[in-house]
Design a protein around this motif. Structure first.
Motif, PDB file in Angstrom:
ATOM      1  N   ASP A  83       0.839  -1.211   0.000  1.00  0.00           N
ATOM      2  CA  ASP A  83       0.000   0.000   0.000  1.00  0.00           C
ATOM      3  C   ASP A  83       0.868   1.254   0.000  1.00  0.00           C
ATOM      4  O   ASP A  83       0.552   2.231  -0.678  1.00  0.00           O
ATOM      5  CB  ASP A  83      -0.925   0.024   1.226  1.00  0.00           C
ATOM      6  CG  ASP A  83      -2.055  -0.982   1.083  1.00  0.00           C
ATOM      7  OD1 ASP A  83      -2.284  -1.465  -0.050  1.00  0.00           O
ATOM      8  OD2 ASP A  83      -2.695  -1.299   2.102  1.00  0.00           O
ATOM      9  N   TYR A  84       1.949   1.221   0.753  1.00  0.00           N
ATOM     10  CA  TYR A  84       2.833   2.389   0.783  1.00  0.00           C
ATOM     11  C   TYR A  84       3.472   2.585  -0.604  1.00  0.00           C
ATOM     12  O   TYR A  84       3.536   3.720  -1.104  1.00  0.00           O
ATOM     13  CB  TYR A  84       3.911   2.239   1.866  1.00  0.00           C
ATOM     14  CG  TYR A  84       4.768   3.482   1.946  1.00  0.00           C
ATOM     15  CD1 TYR A  84       4.301   4.615   2.617  1.00  0.00           C
ATOM     16  CD2 TYR A  84       6.003   3.552   1.310  1.00  0.00           C
ATOM     17  CE1 TYR A  84       5.056   5.787   2.647  1.00  0.00           C
ATOM     18  CE2 TYR A  84       6.763   4.712   1.331  1.00  0.00           C
ATOM     19  CZ  TYR A  84       6.287   5.826   2.010  1.00  0.00           C
ATOM     20  OH  TYR A  84       7.026   6.983   2.029  1.00  0.00           O
ATOM     21  N   ALA A  85       3.908   1.479  -1.222  1.00  0.00           N
ATOM     22  CA  ALA A  85       4.501   1.570  -2.570  1.00  0.00           C
ATOM     23  C   ALA A  85       3.486   2.157  -3.546  1.00  0.00           C
ATOM     24  O   ALA A  85       3.811   3.021  -4.362  1.00  0.00           O
ATOM     25  CB  ALA A  85       4.966   0.186  -3.032  1.00  0.00           C
ATOM     26  N   LYS A  86       2.234   1.699  -3.438  1.00  0.00           N
ATOM     27  CA  LYS A  86       1.172   2.246  -4.309  1.00  0.00           C
ATOM     28  C   LYS A  86       0.999   3.731  -4.059  1.00  0.00           C
ATOM     29  O   LYS A  86       0.778   4.507  -4.987  1.00  0.00           O
ATOM     30  CB  LYS A  86      -0.160   1.540  -4.035  1.00  0.00           C
ATOM     31  CG  LYS A  86      -0.269   0.175  -4.677  1.00  0.00           C
ATOM     32  CD  LYS A  86      -1.645  -0.412  -4.366  1.00  0.00           C
ATOM     33  CE  LYS A  86      -1.823  -1.762  -5.010  1.00  0.00           C
ATOM     34  NZ  LYS A  86      -3.008  -2.460  -4.473  1.00  0.00           N
ATOM     35  N   SER A  87       1.077   4.145  -2.795  1.00  0.00           N
ATOM     36  CA  SER A  87       0.823   5.555  -2.460  1.00  0.00           C
ATOM     37  C   SER A  87       1.891   6.479  -3.046  1.00  0.00           C
ATOM     38  O   SER A  87       1.608   7.648  -3.310  1.00  0.00           O
ATOM     39  CB  SER A  87       0.707   5.747  -0.943  1.00  0.00           C
ATOM     40  OG  SER A  87       1.995   5.723  -0.343  1.00  0.00           O
ATOM     41  N   ILE A  88       3.106   5.969  -3.243  1.00  0.00           N
ATOM     42  CA  ILE A  88       4.133   6.830  -3.853  1.00  0.00           C
ATOM     43  C   ILE A  88       4.197   6.615  -5.371  1.00  0.00           C
ATOM     44  O   ILE A  88       4.859   7.379  -6.059  1.00  0.00           O
ATOM     45  CB  ILE A  88       5.536   6.634  -3.205  1.00  0.00           C
ATOM     46  CG1 ILE A  88       6.039   5.201  -3.338  1.00  0.00           C
ATOM     47  CG2 ILE A  88       5.522   7.069  -1.745  1.00  0.00           C
ATOM     48  CD1 ILE A  88       7.497   5.016  -2.891  1.00  0.00           C
ATOM     49  N   GLY A  89       3.505   5.581  -5.871  1.00  0.00           N
ATOM     50  CA  GLY A  89       3.433   5.349  -7.321  1.00  0.00           C
ATOM     51  C   GLY A  89       4.275   4.160  -7.741  1.00  0.00           C
ATOM     52  O   GLY A  89       5.495   4.166  -7.582  1.00  0.00           O
ATOM     53  N   LEU A  90       3.619   3.143  -8.302  1.00  0.00           N
ATOM     54  CA  LEU A  90       4.334   1.908  -8.673  1.00  0.00           C
ATOM     55  C   LEU A  90       5.150   2.055  -9.952  1.00  0.00           C
ATOM     56  O   LEU A  90       6.164   1.391 -10.132  1.00  0.00           O
ATOM     57  CB  LEU A  90       3.330   0.755  -8.854  1.00  0.00           C
ATOM     58  CG  LEU A  90       2.596   0.292  -7.597  1.00  0.00           C
ATOM     59  CD1 LEU A  90       1.483  -0.678  -7.965  1.00  0.00           C
ATOM     60  CD2 LEU A  90       3.569  -0.349  -6.614  1.00  0.00           C
ATOM     61  N   SER A  91       4.704   2.965 -10.849  1.00  0.00           N
ATOM     62  CA  SER A  91       5.483   3.145 -12.074  1.00  0.00           C
ATOM     63  C   SER A  91       6.702   3.989 -11.699  1.00  0.00           C
ATOM     64  O   SER A  91       6.645   4.792 -10.759  1.00  0.00           O
ATOM     65  CB  SER A  91       4.649   3.804 -13.160  1.00  0.00           C
ATOM     66  OG  SER A  91       4.217   5.054 -12.719  1.00  0.00           O
ATOM     67  N   ASN A  92       7.777   3.777 -12.380  1.00  0.00           N
ATOM     68  CA  ASN A  92       9.059   4.449 -12.086  1.00  0.00           C
ATOM     69  C   ASN A  92       9.638   4.055 -10.724  1.00  0.00           C
ATOM     70  O   ASN A  92      10.536   4.715 -10.213  1.00  0.00           O
ATOM     71  CB  ASN A  92       8.954   5.981 -12.124  1.00  0.00           C
ATOM     72  CG  ASN A  92       8.138   6.488 -13.285  1.00  0.00           C
ATOM     73  OD1 ASN A  92       7.105   7.088 -13.103  1.00  0.00           O
ATOM     74  ND2 ASN A  92       8.614   6.226 -14.474  1.00  0.00           N
ATOM     75  N   LEU A  93       9.076   2.991 -10.141  1.00  0.00           N
ATOM     76  CA  LEU A  93       9.507   2.601  -8.791  1.00  0.00           C
ATOM     77  C   LEU A  93      10.365   1.331  -8.830  1.00  0.00           C
ATOM     78  O   LEU A  93      10.016   0.348  -9.482  1.00  0.00           O
ATOM     79  CB  LEU A  93       8.275   2.343  -7.910  1.00  0.00           C
ATOM     80  CG  LEU A  93       8.544   1.888  -6.469  1.00  0.00           C
ATOM     81  CD1 LEU A  93       9.204   3.009  -5.654  1.00  0.00           C
ATOM     82  CD2 LEU A  93       7.239   1.462  -5.780  1.00  0.00           C
ATOM     83  N   VAL A  94      11.462   1.374  -8.074  1.00  0.00           N
ATOM     84  CA  VAL A  94      12.295   0.191  -7.855  1.00  0.00           C
ATOM     85  C   VAL A  94      12.063  -0.247  -6.414  1.00  0.00           C
ATOM     86  O   VAL A  94      12.109   0.585  -5.502  1.00  0.00           O
ATOM     87  CB  VAL A  94      13.794   0.533  -8.027  1.00  0.00           C
ATOM     88  CG1 VAL A  94      14.659  -0.681  -7.708  1.00  0.00           C
ATOM     89  CG2 VAL A  94      14.079   1.057  -9.421  1.00  0.00           C
ATOM     90  N   ALA A  95      11.795  -1.540  -6.198  1.00  0.00           N
ATOM     91  CA  ALA A  95      11.664  -2.053  -4.829  1.00  0.00           C
ATOM     92  C   ALA A  95      12.830  -2.997  -4.559  1.00  0.00           C
ATOM     93  O   ALA A  95      13.218  -3.791  -5.434  1.00  0.00           O
ATOM     94  CB  ALA A  95      10.341  -2.792  -4.664  1.00  0.00           C
ATOM     95  N   ILE A  96      13.397  -2.875  -3.363  1.00  0.00           N
ATOM     96  CA  ILE A  96      14.530  -3.740  -2.982  1.00  0.00           C
ATOM     97  C   ILE A  96      14.243  -4.315  -1.600  1.00  0.00           C
ATOM     98  O   ILE A  96      13.962  -3.576  -0.653  1.00  0.00           O
ATOM     99  CB  ILE A  96      15.857  -2.941  -2.957  1.00  0.00           C
ATOM    100  CG1 ILE A  96      16.117  -2.264  -4.312  1.00  0.00           C
ATOM    101  CG2 ILE A  96      17.029  -3.864  -2.592  1.00  0.00           C
ATOM    102  CD1 ILE A  96      17.381  -1.387  -4.353  1.00  0.00           C
ATOM    103  N   GLY A  97      14.281  -5.645  -1.492  1.00  0.00           N
ATOM    104  CA  GLY A  97      13.993  -6.262  -0.201  1.00  0.00           C
ATOM    105  C   GLY A  97      14.396  -7.716  -0.178  1.00  0.00           C
ATOM    106  O   GLY A  97      14.859  -8.270  -1.180  1.00  0.00           O
ATOM    107  N   ASN A  98      14.226  -8.343   0.983  1.00  0.00           N
ATOM    108  CA  ASN A  98      14.610  -9.750   1.116  1.00  0.00           C
ATOM    109  C   ASN A  98      13.534 -10.616   1.777  1.00  0.00           C
ATOM    110  O   ASN A  98      13.596 -11.831   1.715  1.00  0.00           O
ATOM    111  CB  ASN A  98      15.897  -9.874   1.949  1.00  0.00           C
ATOM    112  CG  ASN A  98      15.633  -9.695   3.429  1.00  0.00           C
ATOM    113  OD1 ASN A  98      14.984  -8.708   3.827  1.00  0.00           O
ATOM    114  ND2 ASN A  98      16.076 -10.631   4.244  1.00  0.00           N
ATOM    115  N   GLY A  99      12.582  -9.976   2.440  1.00  0.00           N
ATOM    116  CA  GLY A  99      11.672 -10.745   3.294  1.00  0.00           C
ATOM    117  C   GLY A  99      10.355 -11.089   2.625  1.00  0.00           C
ATOM    118  O   GLY A  99       9.986 -10.537   1.589  1.00  0.00           O
ATOM    119  N   LYS A 100       9.649 -12.010   3.277  1.00  0.00           N
ATOM    120  CA  LYS A 100       8.314 -12.365   2.811  1.00  0.00           C
ATOM    121  C   LYS A 100       7.435 -11.118   2.777  1.00  0.00           C
ATOM    122  O   LYS A 100       6.624 -10.936   1.869  1.00  0.00           O
ATOM    123  CB  LYS A 100       7.732 -13.405   3.774  1.00  0.00           C
ATOM    124  CG  LYS A 100       6.536 -14.128   3.267  1.00  0.00           C
ATOM    125  CD  LYS A 100       6.265 -15.338   4.149  1.00  0.00           C
ATOM    126  CE  LYS A 100       5.122 -16.148   3.574  1.00  0.00           C
ATOM    127  NZ  LYS A 100       4.965 -17.406   4.302  1.00  0.00           N
TER     128      LYS A 100
END
Ligand SMILES: [Mg+2]
Length: 155
Positions: A83-100
């Motif tokens: 939801d937070y990622a959606k709130s800042i905009g999924l297009s032009n977005l890179v996500a980096i993580g390791n967890g479930k």
């Protein structure tokens, strides 16, 4: 950052959302070299850190950096991060993580990068990512040396 990736066309990345523990930090402490590279990237990208903050250290550890730190509630962190990622905009977005709890933001961001690191990565995080790397510096350096991204993603 604008790059041409054969098979994906021209892509533009403006924001990076990151997990904290297991990604930027080990046992609540930022890994060596992270401050420098985040400082460099924050001049070109808007950087957000969204974390369950297991060690209650994220805000203190990131206080000198130009990043927005958001603490997720104890439950439903996977949905909170998405939801937070959606709130800042999924297009032009890179996500980096390791967890479930990163798996849905990794899946829905324009580009998802899974970091294995010392904590390992959840299989859901791996399966929902576009790229898997062995450590966080390698993940962040993809945006310092974008030809590495082209080499990995081109068809
Ligand atoms: Mg993590």
């Amino acid at each position: 950052m604008e790059i041409e990736i054969f098979g994906m066309g021209s892509v533009s990345f403006k924001r990076i959302i990151l997990d904290f523990n297991g990604t930027l930090a080990v046992s609540g402490v930022l890994k060596e070299g992270i401050k420098n590279i985040l400082e460099k990237l924050s001049k070109e990208f808007e950087i957000h850190v969204v974390t369950g903050d297991t060690f209650s250290s994220a805000k203190e550890q990131l206080k000198d950096l130009d990043v927005k730190t958001v603490i997720a509630p104890l439950i439903n962190q996977t949905a909170f991060k998405l939801d937070y990622a959606k709130s800042i905009g999924l297009s032009n977005l890179v996500a980096i993580g390791n967890g479930k709890n990163d798996s849905l933001m990794l899946k829905h961001a324009h580009l998802g990068i899974c970091v294995i690191g010392q904590e390992g990565a959840s299989i859901e995080a791996i399966q929902n990512s576009d790229i898997v790397v062995c450590d966080i510096i390698s993940a962040l350096e993809l945006f310092v040396y974008p030809k590495r991204l082209v080499a990995t993603l081109r068809t």
